[in-house]
Design a protein around this motif. Structure first.
Motif, short mmCIF file in Angstrom:
data_model
loop_
_atom_site.label_atom_id
_atom_site.label_comp_id
_atom_site.label_asym_id
_atom_site.label_seq_id
_atom_site.Cartn_x
_atom_site.Cartn_y
_atom_site.Cartn_z
N ALA A 17 -3.54 -8.10 -34.14
CA ALA A 17 -4.89 -8.54 -34.55
C ALA A 17 -5.76 -7.33 -34.88
CB ALA A 17 -5.54 -9.35 -33.43
N SER A 18 -6.62 -7.51 -35.86
CA SER A 18 -7.56 -6.45 -36.23
C SER A 18 -8.86 -6.62 -35.45
CB SER A 18 -7.86 -6.52 -37.73
OG SER A 18 -8.62 -7.69 -38.01
N PHE A 19 -9.63 -5.55 -35.38
CA PHE A 19 -10.93 -5.63 -34.73
C PHE A 19 -11.83 -6.63 -35.44
CE2 PHE A 19 -15.28 -3.98 -33.89
CZ PHE A 19 -15.31 -4.27 -32.53
N ASP A 20 -11.65 -6.79 -36.75
CA ASP A 20 -12.46 -7.76 -37.50
C ASP A 20 -12.28 -9.18 -36.97
OD1 ASP A 20 -13.65 -5.90 -39.13
OD2 ASP A 20 -12.22 -6.15 -40.78
N LEU A 21 -11.08 -9.53 -36.52
CA LEU A 21 -10.86 -10.86 -35.94
C LEU A 21 -11.70 -11.03 -34.67
CD1 LEU A 21 -9.17 -13.52 -36.16
CD2 LEU A 21 -7.56 -12.44 -34.58
N PHE A 22 -11.73 -10.01 -33.83
CA PHE A 22 -12.53 -10.04 -32.61
C PHE A 22 -14.02 -10.12 -32.95
CE2 PHE A 22 -8.56 -8.37 -31.09
CZ PHE A 22 -8.41 -8.93 -29.83
N LYS A 23 -14.45 -9.35 -33.93
CA LYS A 23 -15.86 -9.38 -34.33
C LYS A 23 -16.25 -10.75 -34.85
CE LYS A 23 -16.73 -6.20 -37.34
NZ LYS A 23 -17.07 -5.10 -38.21
N PHE A 25 -14.88 -13.78 -34.46
CA PHE A 25 -14.84 -14.91 -33.54
C PHE A 25 -15.47 -14.62 -32.18
CE2 PHE A 25 -11.79 -16.26 -36.68
CZ PHE A 25 -12.13 -17.59 -36.82
N GLY A 26 -15.60 -13.37 -31.80
CA GLY A 26 -16.11 -13.06 -30.47
C GLY A 26 -17.51 -12.51 -30.39
N PHE A 27 -18.03 -11.95 -31.47
CA PHE A 27 -19.33 -11.28 -31.42
C PHE A 27 -20.45 -12.12 -32.03
CE2 PHE A 27 -17.45 -6.71 -31.42
CZ PHE A 27 -16.94 -6.93 -30.15
N GLN A 28 -20.18 -13.38 -32.32
CA GLN A 28 -21.22 -14.26 -32.86
C GLN A 28 -20.94 -15.67 -32.38
OE1 GLN A 28 -21.00 -13.67 -37.09
NE2 GLN A 28 -18.80 -13.93 -37.15
N SER A 29 -21.98 -16.44 -32.26
CA SER A 29 -21.88 -17.79 -31.71
C SER A 29 -21.66 -18.83 -32.80
CB SER A 29 -23.17 -18.13 -30.96
OG SER A 29 -23.16 -19.49 -30.58
N GLY A 30 -20.78 -19.78 -32.51
CA GLY A 30 -20.56 -20.90 -33.41
C GLY A 30 -21.78 -21.81 -33.49
N TRP A 121 -29.49 4.37 -25.85
CA TRP A 121 -29.44 2.92 -25.74
C TRP A 121 -27.99 2.52 -25.99
CZ3 TRP A 121 -33.87 0.13 -24.62
CH2 TRP A 121 -35.07 0.85 -24.67
N LYS A 122 -27.33 1.95 -24.99
CA LYS A 122 -25.91 1.59 -25.10
C LYS A 122 -25.75 0.09 -25.26
CE LYS A 122 -21.44 2.23 -22.97
NZ LYS A 122 -20.69 2.93 -21.94
N CYS A 123 -25.00 -0.30 -26.28
CA CYS A 123 -24.73 -1.71 -26.54
C CYS A 123 -23.81 -2.26 -25.44
CB CYS A 123 -24.07 -1.90 -27.91
SG CYS A 123 -23.70 -3.62 -28.30
N LEU A 124 -24.22 -3.33 -24.81
CA LEU A 124 -23.45 -3.94 -23.74
C LEU A 124 -22.26 -4.73 -24.27
CD1 LEU A 124 -26.46 -5.19 -21.60
CD2 LEU A 124 -25.02 -3.19 -21.17
N ILE A 125 -22.25 -5.00 -25.56
CA ILE A 125 -21.17 -5.78 -26.16
C ILE A 125 -20.01 -4.87 -26.59
CG2 ILE A 125 -20.54 -7.44 -27.97
CD1 ILE A 125 -22.69 -8.44 -25.92
N CYS A 126 -20.32 -3.81 -27.35
CA CYS A 126 -19.24 -2.99 -27.92
C CYS A 126 -19.27 -1.52 -27.50
CB CYS A 126 -19.27 -3.08 -29.45
SG CYS A 126 -20.68 -2.24 -30.20
#
Length: 156
Positions: A17-23, A25-30, A121-126
């Motif tokens: 899997a590429s990071f784009d798949l994670f981004k 489906f995982g970094f935004q809400s349906g 400022w550190k992003c808690l997600i990535c």
């Protein structure tokens, strides 16, 4: 969707899997966007017999499930499901959290090199790091696209 239909599919992410798949489906809400709109290639998913899409690129299997029970956990709902279908797409090993952290997730980037005592400022997600005393209210993380609310202030 799961509450409305009583059905869902789970795609098993592989080590390919590429990071784009994670981004995507995982970094935004349906709740805010259709994850299967034109920005996600139709060649990367198929519709299962239950009428619900399942991802076939960067995955090694998928399960179709029927909800048997719902448990309200306050901020989340736990669905207890019965499998109704399963297929193996490839023999590529599944992606573990450790593999994702070590091999897929980009290493945090820094904007500049902070002198000792400067604010980060550190992003808690990535994990992306923005250097500066103040972060603009409309700042959007260039990696995961989350806003200022998902950053924590750190002094080094």
């Amino acid at each position: 969707m799961i509450k409305d239909t009583g059905l869902c599919n789970i795609s098993v992410i592989s080590k390919e899997a590429s990071f784009d798949l994670f981004k995507h489906f995982g970094f935004q809400s349906g709740r805010n966007m259709d994850k299967f709109d034109s920005s996600f290639p139709t060649s990367s998913y198929e519709t299962a017999d239950n009428g619900i899409p399942c991802i076939i690129t960067g995955t090694n299997a998928y399960f179709s499930l029927k909800v048997e029970k719902e448990i309200d956990l306050g901020s989340h709902t736990l669905f207890i499901c019965e499998p109704t279908f399963m297929t193996v797409l490839s023999d590529i090993p599944s992606c573990t959290y450790e593999f994702y952290q070590s091999n897929i997730k980009p290493k945090p980037e820094k904007v500049g090199t902070p002198p000792k005592g400067e604010t980060i400022w550190k992003c808690l997600i990535c994990g992306y790091e923005y250097v500066g005393e103040d972060m603009p209210d409309d700042f959007i993380c260039p990696i995961c696209k989350h806003g200022k609310d998902d950053f924590e202030k750190i002094i080094r």
